[in-house]
Design a protein around this motif. Structure first.
Motif, PDB file in Angstrom:
ATOM      1  N   GLU A 164      -7.321  11.127  53.783  1.00  0.00           N
ATOM      2  CA  GLU A 164      -5.964  10.617  53.997  1.00  0.00           C
ATOM      3  C   GLU A 164      -5.721   9.528  52.951  1.00  0.00           C
ATOM      4  OE1 GLU A 164      -3.369   8.533  57.621  1.00  0.00           O
ATOM      5  OE2 GLU A 164      -5.404   9.274  57.978  1.00  0.00           O
ATOM      6  N   GLY A 210      -3.359   7.039  50.312  1.00  0.00           N
ATOM      7  CA  GLY A 210      -2.149   6.330  49.951  1.00  0.00           C
ATOM      8  C   GLY A 210      -2.280   5.759  48.556  1.00  0.00           C
ATOM      9  N   THR A 234       1.788   9.002  41.599  1.00  0.00           N
ATOM     10  CA  THR A 234       2.270   9.624  42.837  1.00  0.00           C
ATOM     11  C   THR A 234       2.475  11.119  42.703  1.00  0.00           C
ATOM     12  OG1 THR A 234       4.585   9.163  42.246  1.00  0.00           O
ATOM     13  CG2 THR A 234       3.413   7.464  43.486  1.00  0.00           C
ATOM     14  N   ALA A 290      -0.453  10.669  51.913  1.00  0.00           N
ATOM     15  CA  ALA A 290       0.056  10.213  53.201  1.00  0.00           C
ATOM     16  C   ALA A 290       1.190   9.218  53.030  1.00  0.00           C
ATOM     17  CB  ALA A 290      -1.073   9.587  54.018  1.00  0.00           C
ATOM     18  N   ASP A 291       1.151   8.421  51.947  1.00  0.00           N
ATOM     19  CA  ASP A 291       2.167   7.403  51.722  1.00  0.00           C
ATOM     20  C   ASP A 291       1.990   6.861  50.317  1.00  0.00           C
ATOM     21  OD1 ASP A 291       4.312   5.743  52.241  1.00  0.00           O
ATOM     22  OD2 ASP A 291       3.275   4.455  53.692  1.00  0.00           O
ATOM     23  N   HIS A 292       3.013   6.191  49.812  1.00  0.00           N
ATOM     24  CA  HIS A 292       2.861   5.446  48.562  1.00  0.00           C
ATOM     25  C   HIS A 292       3.846   4.287  48.555  1.00  0.00           C
ATOM     26  CE1 HIS A 292       6.383   7.799  47.165  1.00  0.00           C
ATOM     27  NE2 HIS A 292       6.577   6.768  46.349  1.00  0.00           N
ATOM     28  N   VAL A 293       3.543   3.289  47.729  1.00  0.00           N
ATOM     29  CA  VAL A 293       4.416   2.137  47.578  1.00  0.00           C
ATOM     30  C   VAL A 293       4.371   1.705  46.117  1.00  0.00           C
ATOM     31  CG1 VAL A 293       2.615   0.422  48.120  1.00  0.00           C
ATOM     32  CG2 VAL A 293       5.016  -0.124  48.588  1.00  0.00           C
ATOM     33  N   GLN A 327      -1.309  -4.817  51.543  1.00  0.00           N
ATOM     34  CA  GLN A 327      -0.901  -3.420  51.747  1.00  0.00           C
ATOM     35  C   GLN A 327      -2.119  -2.519  51.911  1.00  0.00           C
ATOM     36  OE1 GLN A 327       1.966  -2.215  52.413  1.00  0.00           O
ATOM     37  NE2 GLN A 327       3.583  -2.727  50.957  1.00  0.00           N
ATOM     38  N   PHE A 368      -2.940  -0.148  55.165  1.00  0.00           N
ATOM     39  CA  PHE A 368      -3.076   1.307  55.129  1.00  0.00           C
ATOM     40  C   PHE A 368      -4.388   1.752  55.752  1.00  0.00           C
ATOM     41  CE2 PHE A 368      -4.250   5.411  53.477  1.00  0.00           C
ATOM     42  CZ  PHE A 368      -3.065   6.128  53.533  1.00  0.00           C
ATOM     43  N   ARG A 392      -0.467   3.792  56.988  1.00  0.00           N
ATOM     44  CA  ARG A 392       0.845   3.631  56.358  1.00  0.00           C
ATOM     45  C   ARG A 392       0.899   2.283  55.639  1.00  0.00           C
ATOM     46  NH1 ARG A 392       3.541   8.127  55.784  1.00  0.00           N
ATOM     47  NH2 ARG A 392       5.481   6.939  55.611  1.00  0.00           N
ATOM     48  N   PRO A 440       6.854  -0.859  54.132  1.00  0.00           N
ATOM     49  CA  PRO A 440       7.874  -0.485  53.137  1.00  0.00           C
ATOM     50  C   PRO A 440       8.189  -1.655  52.209  1.00  0.00           C
ATOM     51  CG  PRO A 440       8.509   0.289  55.317  1.00  0.00           C
ATOM     52  CD  PRO A 440       7.295  -0.591  55.511  1.00  0.00           C
TER      53      PRO A 440
END
Length: 226
Positions: free
Chosen positions: A150, A152, A181, A187-190, A208, A212, A217, A220
């Protein structure tokens, strides 16, 4: 037993760059293991076999239910390759294993395209450099979707090195946001306003990362990255 976290630095860096992150992970309830590995000695398959696989096996043999990762740049490609089962050394990680990948060149790096043809960079940075580009020799581009972990991604947008002309979109000086990305299956990115070399030391990025690994997660981002 706290979940172990393997911290893998980037190409031509050392484990010292991941020490601030390790201290924060320990405070967050994890058991960090900073891996100081010879990133310039082997290609990607060799590093997966020599660096990632034996450490994962040792932690699982010691009783860990899952193994997490925090990686910078090349380190993210190594974990992605391992978890995808690339080569005999790779295999999916136990369910619940997570990875935070900081500025991974998942779509290849335009800077690697240039430097791999030039001395002294080609000789100093070793065989992995030639596998991190965007052309036919690119290992990341052949890995397909992220699987077996999983994952990020944290991508940066602040550049302090003179390679801006090589990119067509936001980048951190060495890896574009689009590359970091790129693969399906994240699962997520920032996206943050940080440069490639110092991404792992930024307090916001560290927070962050811990979030995660704890929740799966990221928080945001507040507004567009600078």
């Amino acid at each position: 037993m706290p979940d172990p976290v393997l911290l893998l630095h980037g190409l031509a860096r050392t484990g010292l760059s991941m020490r601030p992150m390790a201290r924060a992970l320990a405070r967050g309830g994890f058991a960090p293991h900073v891996v100081d590995y010879p990133s310039r000695k082997h290609g990607i398959d060799g590093l997966v076999a020599e660096v990632v696989a034996p450490r994962v096996d040792a932690l699982l043999a010691a009783g860990a239910d899952r193994v997490h990762f925090v990686t910078h740049s090349l380190g993210g490609v190594l974990v992605r390759a391992f978890a995808a089962g690339r080569s005999d050394a790779g295999r999916p990680l136990p369910e619940g294993s997570r990875a935070v990948m900081l500025a991974p060149p998942h779509g290849g790096s335009e800077v690697a395209d240039v430097l791999r043809h030039r001395q002294p960079f080609r000789g100093v940075l070793g065989p992995a450099l030639g596998e991190l580009g965007t052309g036919d020799a690119s290992v990341p581009l052949r890995l397909g979707p992220v699987r077996g972990v999983e994952a990020g991604v944290v991508a940066g947008t602040r550049a302090l090195v003179p390679f801006g002309r090589l990119f067509s979109g936001p980048h951190d000086g060495l890896v574009s946001v689009a590359s970091a990305t790129a693969p399906d299956g994240l699962a997520d990115h920032v996206v943050v306003a940080r440069t490639h070399a110092l991404l792992m030391m930024a307090p916001g990025v560290i927070a962050q990362t811990v979030r995660f690994l704890q929740t799966g997660r990221f928080e945001p981002a507040q507004g567009p990255p600078a």
